[in-house]
Design a protein around this motif. Structure first.
Motif, PDB file in Angstrom:
ATOM      1  N   ASN A  53      14.302  10.811   1.367  1.00 38.75           N
ATOM      2  CA  ASN A  53      13.365  10.490   2.434  1.00 38.75           C
ATOM      3  C   ASN A  53      12.123  11.345   2.218  1.00 38.75           C
ATOM      4  OD1 ASN A  53      11.961  10.135   4.859  1.00 38.75           O
ATOM      5  ND2 ASN A  53      13.852   9.851   6.025  1.00 38.75           N
ATOM      6  N   GLY A  54      11.117  10.748   1.621  1.00 39.16           N
ATOM      7  CA  GLY A  54       9.920  11.500   1.287  1.00 39.16           C
ATOM      8  C   GLY A  54       8.765  10.577   0.966  1.00 39.16           C
ATOM      9  N   ASP A  55       7.636  11.164   0.628  1.00 43.21           N
ATOM     10  CA  ASP A  55       6.388  10.438   0.439  1.00 43.21           C
ATOM     11  C   ASP A  55       6.017  10.421  -1.044  1.00 43.21           C
ATOM     12  OD1 ASP A  55       3.588   9.649   0.435  1.00 43.21           O
ATOM     13  OD2 ASP A  55       3.581  10.115   2.576  1.00 43.21           O
ATOM     14  N   ALA A  56       5.735   9.246  -1.573  1.00 38.48           N
ATOM     15  CA  ALA A  56       5.381   9.111  -2.986  1.00 38.48           C
ATOM     16  C   ALA A  56       4.071   9.800  -3.334  1.00 38.48           C
ATOM     17  CB  ALA A  56       5.299   7.632  -3.368  1.00 38.48           C
ATOM     18  N   ARG A  57       3.308  10.209  -2.327  1.00 36.11           N
ATOM     19  CA  ARG A  57       2.056  10.939  -2.571  1.00 36.11           C
ATOM     20  C   ARG A  57       2.284  12.437  -2.728  1.00 36.11           C
ATOM     21  NH1 ARG A  57      -0.892   8.531   2.659  1.00 36.11           N
ATOM     22  NH2 ARG A  57       1.188   9.081   3.431  1.00 36.11           N
ATOM     23  N   ASP A  58       3.508  12.884  -2.499  1.00 33.18           N
ATOM     24  CA  ASP A  58       3.863  14.304  -2.588  1.00 33.18           C
ATOM     25  C   ASP A  58       4.121  14.654  -4.055  1.00 33.18           C
ATOM     26  OD1 ASP A  58       5.140  16.793  -2.601  1.00 33.18           O
ATOM     27  OD2 ASP A  58       6.184  16.421  -0.722  1.00 33.18           O
ATOM     28  N   GLU A  59       3.162  15.304  -4.689  1.00 40.11           N
ATOM     29  CA  GLU A  59       3.250  15.567  -6.128  1.00 40.11           C
ATOM     30  C   GLU A  59       4.431  16.455  -6.473  1.00 40.11           C
ATOM     31  OE1 GLU A  59       0.503  17.443  -9.710  1.00 40.11           O
ATOM     32  OE2 GLU A  59      -0.471  16.399  -8.026  1.00 40.11           O
ATOM     33  N   ASN A  60       4.703  17.451  -5.669  1.00 46.81           N
ATOM     34  CA  ASN A  60       5.837  18.338  -5.956  1.00 46.81           C
ATOM     35  C   ASN A  60       7.160  17.577  -5.864  1.00 46.81           C
ATOM     36  OD1 ASN A  60       4.206  20.613  -6.336  1.00 46.81           O
ATOM     37  ND2 ASN A  60       4.221  21.120  -4.147  1.00 46.81           N
ATOM     38  N   LYS A  86      -6.172  -1.236   8.731  1.00 45.96           N
ATOM     39  CA  LYS A  86      -5.788  -0.402   9.875  1.00 45.96           C
ATOM     40  C   LYS A  86      -5.805   1.077   9.521  1.00 45.96           C
ATOM     41  CE  LYS A  86      -2.036   0.048  13.266  1.00 45.96           C
ATOM     42  NZ  LYS A  86      -0.695  -0.476  13.668  1.00 45.96           N
ATOM     43  N   ASP A  87      -5.463   1.401   8.268  1.00 49.02           N
ATOM     44  CA  ASP A  87      -5.443   2.809   7.823  1.00 49.02           C
ATOM     45  C   ASP A  87      -5.974   2.856   6.391  1.00 49.02           C
ATOM     46  OD1 ASP A  87      -4.974   5.448   7.175  1.00 49.02           O
ATOM     47  OD2 ASP A  87      -2.986   5.511   8.095  1.00 49.02           O
ATOM     48  N   THR A  88      -7.287   2.902   6.262  1.00 44.91           N
ATOM     49  CA  THR A  88      -7.917   2.805   4.950  1.00 44.91           C
ATOM     50  C   THR A  88      -7.621   4.023   4.082  1.00 44.91           C
ATOM     51  OG1 THR A  88      -9.980   3.745   5.806  1.00 44.91           O
ATOM     52  CG2 THR A  88      -9.777   1.345   5.829  1.00 44.91           C
ATOM     53  N   VAL A  89      -7.498   5.187   4.699  1.00 49.90           N
ATOM     54  CA  VAL A  89      -7.213   6.399   3.919  1.00 49.90           C
ATOM     55  C   VAL A  89      -5.823   6.310   3.309  1.00 49.90           C
ATOM     56  CG1 VAL A  89      -6.884   8.886   4.023  1.00 49.90           C
ATOM     57  CG2 VAL A  89      -8.784   7.836   5.262  1.00 49.90           C
ATOM     58  N   ALA A  90      -4.830   5.932   4.108  1.00 51.99           N
ATOM     59  CA  ALA A  90      -3.467   5.802   3.600  1.00 51.99           C
ATOM     60  C   ALA A  90      -3.382   4.715   2.538  1.00 51.99           C
ATOM     61  CB  ALA A  90      -2.506   5.506   4.744  1.00 51.99           C
ATOM     62  N   ALA A  91      -4.155   3.643   2.718  1.00 54.44           N
ATOM     63  CA  ALA A  91      -4.156   2.564   1.727  1.00 54.44           C
ATOM     64  C   ALA A  91      -4.619   3.076   0.367  1.00 54.44           C
ATOM     65  CB  ALA A  91      -5.043   1.419   2.202  1.00 54.44           C
ATOM     66  N   LYS A  92      -5.689   3.837   0.360  1.00 59.78           N
ATOM     67  CA  LYS A  92      -6.232   4.341  -0.906  1.00 59.78           C
ATOM     68  C   LYS A  92      -5.322   5.391  -1.529  1.00 59.78           C
ATOM     69  CE  LYS A  92     -10.981   3.522   0.668  1.00 59.78           C
ATOM     70  NZ  LYS A  92     -12.212   4.157   1.191  1.00 59.78           N
ATOM     71  N   THR A  93      -4.789   6.286  -0.708  1.00 60.64           N
ATOM     72  CA  THR A  93      -3.970   7.373  -1.262  1.00 60.64           C
ATOM     73  C   THR A  93      -2.585   6.899  -1.684  1.00 60.64           C
ATOM     74  OG1 THR A  93      -3.275   8.018   0.982  1.00 60.64           O
ATOM     75  CG2 THR A  93      -5.186   9.158   0.034  1.00 60.64           C
ATOM     76  N   THR A  94      -2.098   5.815  -1.084  1.00 61.06           N
ATOM     77  CA  THR A  94      -0.780   5.291  -1.455  1.00 61.06           C
ATOM     78  C   THR A  94      -0.889   4.244  -2.550  1.00 61.06           C
ATOM     79  OG1 THR A  94      -0.006   5.651   0.816  1.00 61.06           O
ATOM     80  CG2 THR A  94       1.339   4.241  -0.595  1.00 61.06           C
ATOM     81  N   ASN A  95      -1.706   3.227  -2.332  1.00 54.28           N
ATOM     82  CA  ASN A  95      -1.783   2.109  -3.274  1.00 54.28           C
ATOM     83  C   ASN A  95      -2.349   2.517  -4.628  1.00 54.28           C
ATOM     84  OD1 ASN A  95      -0.999   0.833  -0.959  1.00 54.28           O
ATOM     85  ND2 ASN A  95      -2.628  -0.683  -0.945  1.00 54.28           N
ATOM     86  N   LEU A  96      -3.249   3.491  -4.626  1.00 54.08           N
ATOM     87  CA  LEU A  96      -3.838   3.962  -5.877  1.00 54.08           C
ATOM     88  C   LEU A  96      -3.454   5.414  -6.169  1.00 54.08           C
ATOM     89  CD1 LEU A  96      -5.646   3.629  -8.338  1.00 54.08           C
ATOM     90  CD2 LEU A  96      -7.635   4.132  -6.873  1.00 54.08           C
ATOM     91  N   ALA A  98      -0.972   7.412  -5.233  1.00 50.69           N
ATOM     92  CA  ALA A  98       0.430   7.673  -5.596  1.00 50.69           C
ATOM     93  C   ALA A  98       0.742   7.169  -7.001  1.00 50.69           C
ATOM     94  CB  ALA A  98       1.365   7.019  -4.581  1.00 50.69           C
ATOM     95  N   VAL A  99       0.092   6.103  -7.404  1.00 50.36           N
ATOM     96  CA  VAL A  99       0.278   5.584  -8.770  1.00 50.36           C
ATOM     97  C   VAL A  99      -0.357   6.525  -9.783  1.00 50.36           C
ATOM     98  CG1 VAL A  99      -0.222   3.654 -10.326  1.00 50.36           C
ATOM     99  CG2 VAL A  99       0.415   3.203  -7.946  1.00 50.36           C
ATOM    100  N   GLU A 100      -1.509   7.059  -9.452  1.00 52.24           N
ATOM    101  CA  GLU A 100      -2.154   8.030 -10.338  1.00 52.24           C
ATOM    102  C   GLU A 100      -1.291   9.282 -10.484  1.00 52.24           C
ATOM    103  OE1 GLU A 100      -6.876   6.910  -9.582  1.00 52.24           O
ATOM    104  OE2 GLU A 100      -5.873   8.342  -8.252  1.00 52.24           O
ATOM    105  N   THR A 101      -0.591   9.655  -9.425  1.00 51.94           N
ATOM    106  CA  THR A 101       0.325  10.804  -9.502  1.00 51.94           C
ATOM    107  C   THR A 101       1.462  10.520 -10.477  1.00 51.94           C
ATOM    108  OG1 THR A 101      -0.191  11.545  -7.260  1.00 51.94           O
ATOM    109  CG2 THR A 101       1.925  12.243  -8.179  1.00 51.94           C
TER     110      THR A 101
END
Length: 310
Positions: A53-60, A86-96, A98-101
């Motif tokens: 249970n975690g976030d794909a944006r969490d690099e560690n 609805k949440d443009t910041v989350a869209a950018k940080t997750t859709n792109l 998290a993939v860059e991570t």
């Protein structure tokens, strides 16, 4: 194979993960369970299944779990234009982001299969079929972030991407907001529908065929890698009105009318060729009719607005 799937408890992942486990693969899922879904409960007795249970944006977090994986499927995303707007910041940080991570952390030998969208074709090319070589012109933030992520994945090497058609069908993490699912829901419960821009065309794909495409790509990775693949039903390039006609074949009491004014904010309109993927030997198993019949059964069991994305 040892597989890492971000967003593995989502609409596709909840169908895909049990199939991978059934084939004997080891599967690790990282998901933040945004929708409070319990769609992978049935997998928990399998010793090859690990869930975080975690976030794909969490690099560690990602660094700890990406090691020694053979395949990585970055499914984590905010899907669809309403949720992204609805949440443009989350869209950018997750859709792109998290993939860059993933690309930053993975070893070059680790293979990536990435789910993109054919909404990148935007308004398409009129009556000409969009191929993988057609111009990309995404309209929504969702389309723009997904196409940017696809570009990064392919440039990173040892990868391939699917440009999925509009998905439909039942999943343990159900969604009623997808076009076929939504129209069928309205036909079952409301018996009527007002359609905006009814001539606009879409291509469609059952969620189980989307899951099957990942398995097919794993088995044929070496000959498929380095390219993007449209993935949809070649006999289902349908307008919204044609989709309504198809649903009416199953629910004769369903009435629909096209609005003479007004616009649909999701202005996708394109014909799509799936020839490249079909030339690899892939074929879908489920038709639009199969999906509508399935959904009618599903909607005898659920009527609840939690099964959406917004």
């Amino acid at each position: 194979m040892d597989i890492l799937i971000t967003g593995g408890a989502g609409y596709i992942g909840s169908v895909l993960v049990p199939e991978l486990l059934k084939q004997g693969h080891k599967v690790t899922v990282i998901d933040n369970f945004l929708y409070k879904q319990a769609s992978l409960v049935g997998c928990c007795t399998d010793k090859n299944f690990t869930v975080i249970n975690g976030d794909a944006r969490d690099e560690n977090l990602m660094a700890r779990h990406i090691e020694e994986k053979d395949f990585i499927f970055p499914l984590a995303a905010l899907v669809g234009f309403p949720l992204c707007d609805k949440d443009t910041v989350a869209a950018k940080t997750t859709n792109l982001g998290a993939v860059e991570t993933v690309l930053k952390l993975r070893e070059s030998s680790q293979k990536i299969i990435f789910p993109c969208t054919n909404s990148g074709y935007g308004l398409g090319q009129g009556q000409e079929y969009c191929t993988e070589e057609s111009p990309i012109d995404p309209i929504s933030l969702y389309g723009k972030t997904k196409m940017a992520a696809e570009k990064a994945v392919l440039e990173g090497g040892n990868s391939l991407t699917f440009r999925f058609a509009t998905l439909f069908g039942a999943s343990p993490r159900m969604r009623t907001d997808l076009l076929v699912n939504d129209f069928t829901y309205r036909a079952v419960f409301d018996r009527s529908l007002i359609v905006f821009e009814g001539s606009f065309m879409r291509n469609y794909l059952h969620v189980r065929d989307a899951a099957g495409a990942f398995i097919f790509a794993m088995e044929n990775f070496e000959k498929m890698k380095g390219r993007q693949y449209n993935c949809g039903l070649s006999d289902a390039n349908l307008s919204k009105i044609q989709l309504c006609e198809k649903i009416k074949e199953h629910i004769p009491s369903f009435m629909y009318i096209e609005a003479p004014v007004g616009t649909d904010p999701d202005k996708r309109n394109y014909l799509v060729s799936n020839e490249r993927l079909e030339s690899m030997g892939w074929r879908p198993k489920y038709t639009i009719d199969d999906g509508i019949e399935e959904l009618i059964k599903v909607y005898t069991m659920i009527k609840n607005n939690i099964y959406g994305n917004v």
